[in-house]
Design a protein around this motif. Structure first.
Motif, PDB file in Angstrom:
ATOM      1  N   VAL B 142     -52.800 -22.141 -19.808  1.00 28.45           N
ATOM      2  CA  VAL B 142     -51.267 -22.399 -19.887  1.00 28.45           C
ATOM      3  C   VAL B 142     -50.619 -21.705 -20.994  1.00 28.45           C
ATOM      4  CG1 VAL B 142     -51.681 -24.297 -21.443  1.00 28.45           C
ATOM      5  CG2 VAL B 142     -50.045 -24.676 -19.693  1.00 28.45           C
ATOM      6  N   GLU B 259     -52.500 -34.727 -21.454  1.00 28.44           N
ATOM      7  CA  GLU B 259     -51.416 -35.620 -20.867  1.00 28.44           C
ATOM      8  C   GLU B 259     -51.093 -36.922 -21.903  1.00 28.44           C
ATOM      9  OE1 GLU B 259     -52.517 -37.168 -17.215  1.00 28.44           O
ATOM     10  OE2 GLU B 259     -50.613 -37.728 -16.654  1.00 28.44           O
ATOM     11  N   SER B 264     -44.907 -34.578 -21.244  1.00 23.51           N
ATOM     12  CA  SER B 264     -44.008 -33.719 -20.863  1.00 23.51           C
ATOM     13  C   SER B 264     -44.310 -32.185 -20.521  1.00 23.51           C
ATOM     14  CB  SER B 264     -42.671 -33.967 -21.724  1.00 23.51           C
ATOM     15  OG  SER B 264     -42.878 -33.388 -22.913  1.00 23.51           O
ATOM     16  N   GLU B 265     -45.303 -31.820 -21.230  1.00 20.39           N
ATOM     17  CA  GLU B 265     -45.837 -30.205 -21.105  1.00 20.39           C
ATOM     18  C   GLU B 265     -47.176 -30.293 -20.407  1.00 20.39           C
ATOM     19  OE1 GLU B 265     -45.885 -28.822 -25.091  1.00 20.39           O
ATOM     20  OE2 GLU B 265     -43.608 -29.093 -25.528  1.00 20.39           O
ATOM     21  N   TYR B 266     -47.855 -31.170 -20.333  1.00 11.10           N
ATOM     22  CA  TYR B 266     -49.425 -31.027 -19.758  1.00 11.10           C
ATOM     23  C   TYR B 266     -49.541 -32.172 -18.790  1.00 11.10           C
ATOM     24  CZ  TYR B 266     -49.521 -28.092 -23.827  1.00 11.10           C
ATOM     25  OH  TYR B 266     -49.150 -27.127 -24.919  1.00 11.10           O
ATOM     26  N   ALA B 270     -51.362 -29.717 -13.089  1.00 13.21           N
ATOM     27  CA  ALA B 270     -51.385 -28.364 -14.023  1.00 13.21           C
ATOM     28  C   ALA B 270     -51.769 -27.112 -12.853  1.00 13.21           C
ATOM     29  CB  ALA B 270     -52.554 -28.547 -15.003  1.00 13.21           C
ATOM     30  N   VAL B 276     -42.325 -22.384 -12.324  1.00 18.39           N
ATOM     31  CA  VAL B 276     -42.338 -23.546 -12.809  1.00 18.39           C
ATOM     32  C   VAL B 276     -42.804 -23.314 -14.718  1.00 18.39           C
ATOM     33  CG1 VAL B 276     -42.667 -26.013 -12.991  1.00 18.39           C
ATOM     34  CG2 VAL B 276     -42.678 -25.058 -10.813  1.00 18.39           C
ATOM     35  N   HIS B 278     -43.474 -23.752 -18.638  1.00 17.89           N
ATOM     36  CA  HIS B 278     -43.785 -24.828 -19.536  1.00 17.89           C
ATOM     37  C   HIS B 278     -42.611 -24.969 -20.136  1.00 17.89           C
ATOM     38  CE1 HIS B 278     -45.319 -26.040 -23.303  1.00 17.89           C
ATOM     39  NE2 HIS B 278     -46.389 -26.335 -22.574  1.00 17.89           N
ATOM     40  N   PRO B 279     -42.267 -26.103 -20.564  1.00 21.38           N
ATOM     41  CA  PRO B 279     -41.028 -26.548 -21.323  1.00 21.38           C
ATOM     42  C   PRO B 279     -40.553 -25.514 -22.659  1.00 21.38           C
ATOM     43  CG  PRO B 279     -42.207 -28.426 -21.146  1.00 21.38           C
ATOM     44  CD  PRO B 279     -43.050 -27.370 -20.657  1.00 21.38           C
ATOM     45  N   GLN B 283     -43.591 -19.110 -17.388  1.00 23.34           N
ATOM     46  CA  GLN B 283     -45.177 -18.830 -16.863  1.00 23.34           C
ATOM     47  C   GLN B 283     -44.925 -17.588 -15.931  1.00 23.34           C
ATOM     48  OE1 GLN B 283     -47.350 -20.232 -18.206  1.00 23.34           O
ATOM     49  NE2 GLN B 283     -47.457 -22.596 -18.405  1.00 23.34           N
ATOM     50  N   GLN B 318     -45.342 -33.974 -10.145  1.00 31.10           N
ATOM     51  CA  GLN B 318     -44.961 -32.738 -10.740  1.00 31.10           C
ATOM     52  C   GLN B 318     -46.385 -31.781 -10.337  1.00 31.10           C
ATOM     53  OE1 GLN B 318     -43.472 -33.346 -14.605  1.00 31.10           O
ATOM     54  NE2 GLN B 318     -41.551 -32.469 -13.688  1.00 31.10           N
ATOM     55  N   MET B 321     -47.482 -28.791 -13.492  1.00 28.50           N
ATOM     56  CA  MET B 321     -47.246 -29.073 -14.897  1.00 28.50           C
ATOM     57  C   MET B 321     -48.258 -29.884 -15.408  1.00 28.50           C
ATOM     58  SD  MET B 321     -44.363 -28.656 -16.885  1.00 28.50           S
ATOM     59  CE  MET B 321     -43.793 -30.571 -17.326  1.00 28.50           C
TER      60      MET B 321
END
Lengths: 292, 321
Positions: B142, B259, B264-266, B270, B276, B278-279, B283, B318, B321
């Motif tokens: 990631v 998670e 919000s990030e993982y 995934a 899309v 990563h915040p 990627q 999602q 993510m």
């Protein structure tokens, strides 16, 4: 006046040593890059390390004024500009290598900086350092006048806050160093809150010792709040971890050791001077500064 | 003007450290320090201490399965084995030495939850029951870096069939060992240890999903998650839980370690997707370990023909993510 000279153009050993030392991290990174010892993503390593050094040097610059008083060592002022300019240089390296890491695609770098808030914050901090670097010369200081110069350079406090936020935000799991930075920052700022008259002597040392404990406690609280907000860890559990060494030395303990260490050094020096000053001790010759 | 700078790994074969010297350089140094080159030499001839202690080492190399193609050449073993996220052993990538503290035998694997009959199986007995093979897969972290590794292991499908899940089981939750005595990261009690990951039953029984016991034709080094780890090549690397000791079949979606830390990030799914971000970073590209140029990231990490259908009917999730 070269960075290794005093105002009369003579060699100043303290400045010369500090000036040389400022190149060590960069030289180390350059060696590591050429010798391929930075691992399989060398640019990422350099981005992280140069960012670390930019923040550390900014803090060195911010620490000079309090340390002059605490250590009773006015000569330290000679290092402040050097540390500040070096912080700007490492921040510039940090950004340049980031641009290199996106294959010099300036459009992409700009987009990323705009899109990712933590990059935006870091970028603003770097931009704000530039006018401070530009006005760091003697000529510019004279042109601005002491009062305006000081007002402008107070921006460094805000820049330090931005840098700490940027540092926290980019951390994935390990927030030790940003917590240490935050604790030291609070202690350095606390010194500036002391009334000018109280910024000297034993009372100041006692106050800074008390503030050291307070800064360490706040660092522990910041760490606990971070984990509480992020993982929902109970505050008490994270705070408790400061009492033992099961997780290694806690960031708060490092803040406490560094700040109390500075106060202790200052107190030791003051005590030495007090003895030296006493007539008939014969120590006078050992302490020429005691005349001051 | 094109300036070709020779990179560090662009070295003639003659400059490569022989593998047994690389893995035993500490013993070599110790041997020299003791003033006894002979003693050092004996240690070298003895080979890799880890491989020796591992009762499964005689099973390697496994039979190659060439059905699945990797997009790039295999990453040098030294890079793959020494650049690892394994937060149980530290927050840097250099945990190769620290991870050796983990004892690999006895290693009991627990099967529980919604299966016909819960049971526990030692890793060597488990390997005896499984169809062992080697597959070369890409691994996309990631953090936007990637590698290609010849993994040794077995299809997770075989393990699920052996466990005989009940009809109601929808997910498999997998957990890492828990041993703060040897894994200093686990002493930070406020993290949701042990590391947990999960797959849907459909994902777990997809033909790509591999449970890994080795790499490069040998048992896994500690740093890569020995003695048992997951590999789902179309997902980000954090799904690939290491040091697995437990498979729990359940009808509730498991909440994974990352998670829990930062939903919000993982996320749970995934799946790799260059579009899309990563915040905190894009990627779109990835750094290939051992290579300076970045390469574009591909959706499903290039394994879409095997897995894209799994997600056709999943709405409102999602997935990337």
């Amino acid at each position: 006046m070269a960075p290794w000279q005093d105002s009369r153009g003579r060699l100043a050993p303290l400045k010369a040593i500090a000036f040389a030392a400022l190149f060590v991290p960069a030289a180390w990174l350059l060696y590591g890059y050429l010798a391929r010892t930075l691992g399989p993503r060398p640019l990422t390593e350099i981005i992280h390390a140069s960012g670390d050094w930019a923040i550390r040097l900014l803090f060195v610059a911010l620490a000079i004024t309090p340390l002059r008083q605490i250590l009773g060592w006015p000569g330290l002022i000679a290092l402040r500009r050097m540390a500040g300019v070096a912080a700007l240089a490492y921040a510039g390296l940090h950004l340049s290598v980031y641009v290199a890491d996106v294959s010099f695609d300036l459009g992409k770098a700009a987009r990323e900086i705009w899109l990712r808030s933590y990059l935006t914050i870091g970028f603003v901090a770097l931009l704000a350092l530039i006018p401070l670097g530009v006005t760091s010369t003697d000529a510019m200081t004279r042109r601005l006048g002491g009062k305006r110069w000081r007002r402008l350079h107070r921006a460094s406090y805000a820049i330090a806050v931005l840098a700490i936020v940027h540092f926290f935000w980019q951390s994935k799991l390990d927030i030790r160093e940003p917590v240490i930075m935050a604790g030291l920052f609070l202690w350095l700022m606390a010194f500036r809150l002391l009334p000018t008259a109280a910024r000297r002597g034993g009372a100041m040392l006692a106050a800074m010792a008390g503030l050291a404990v307070l800064a360490a406690a706040l660092a522990a609280l910041i760490e606990a709040l971070y984990y509480n907000l992020r993982v929902g860890a109970p505050l008490a559990r994270v705070l408790e971890a400061n009492l033992g060494f099961a997780n290694g030395v806690s960031p708060a303990a490092i803040v406490l050791a560094a700040t109390l260490g500075a106060v202790a050094a200052g107190a030791a020096r003051a005590a030495f001077l007090a003895i030296a000053r006493r007539p008939g001790t014969g120590a006078r010759a050992l302490a020429p500064a005691a005349r001051a | 003007m094109l300036i070709k700078i020779k990179r560090g790994w662009e070295k003639p074969e003659s400059a490569v450290t022989p593998e047994h010297l690389f893995w035993n350089r500490r013993q070599l140094i110790k041997g020299i320090a003791a003033g006894s080159i002979l003693a050092g030499g004996t240690a070298l001839l003895g080979g890799d201490a880890v491989a020796q202690a591992d009762p499964s080492s005689s099973l390697y190399p496994f039979k190659k399965n060439d059905k699945y193609k990797a997009p790039r050449p295999v990453t040098p073993e030294m890079l793959a084995a020494t650049y690892n996220n394994y937060y149980e052993f530290g927050s840097s990538k250099r945990i190769y030495e620290a991870a050796k503290a983990l004892p690999l035998r006895p290693w009991e694997v627990k099967f529980s939850g919604m299966i016909e009959k819960p049971f526990t199986l030692g890793i060597d007995d488990l390997m005896k029951k499984m169809p062992l093979e080697e597959r070369v897969y890409a691994h996309r972290c990631v953090e936007a870096w990637s590698m290609v590794v010849p993994w040794s292991g077995f299809a997770m499908k075989a393990l699920v069939e052996m466990a005989k899940p009940l009809a109601g089981a929808k997910y498999v939750a997998m957990k890492t060992f828990m041993n703060p005595k040897v894994a200093p990261g686990q002493r930070a009690a406020w993290y949701p240890w042990p590391y947990t990951e999960g797959l849907t039953i459909e994902e777990a029984t997809n033909e790509l999903t591999l449970l890994v016991t080795g790499a490069y034709g040998k048992p896994l080094p500690h740093s890569m998650g020995s003695p048992l780890r997951l590999h789902t090549p179309w997902k980000y690397g954090f799904k690939a839980v290491k040091g697995v000791v437990s498979f729990e079949f359940t009808d509730k979606r498991p909440k994974s370690f990352w998670e829990e830390l930062q939903a919000s990030e993982y996320g749970f799914w995934a799946n790799v997707n260059p579009d899309v971000p990563h915040p905190r970073w894009s990627q779109a590209q990835e750094t290939v370990l051992g290579q300076d140029e970045k390469v574009p990231t591909v959706i499903w990490n290039g394994y879409g023909e095997f897995v894209a259908h799994l997600y056709k009917d999943i709405k409102g999730e999602q997935l990337f993510m």
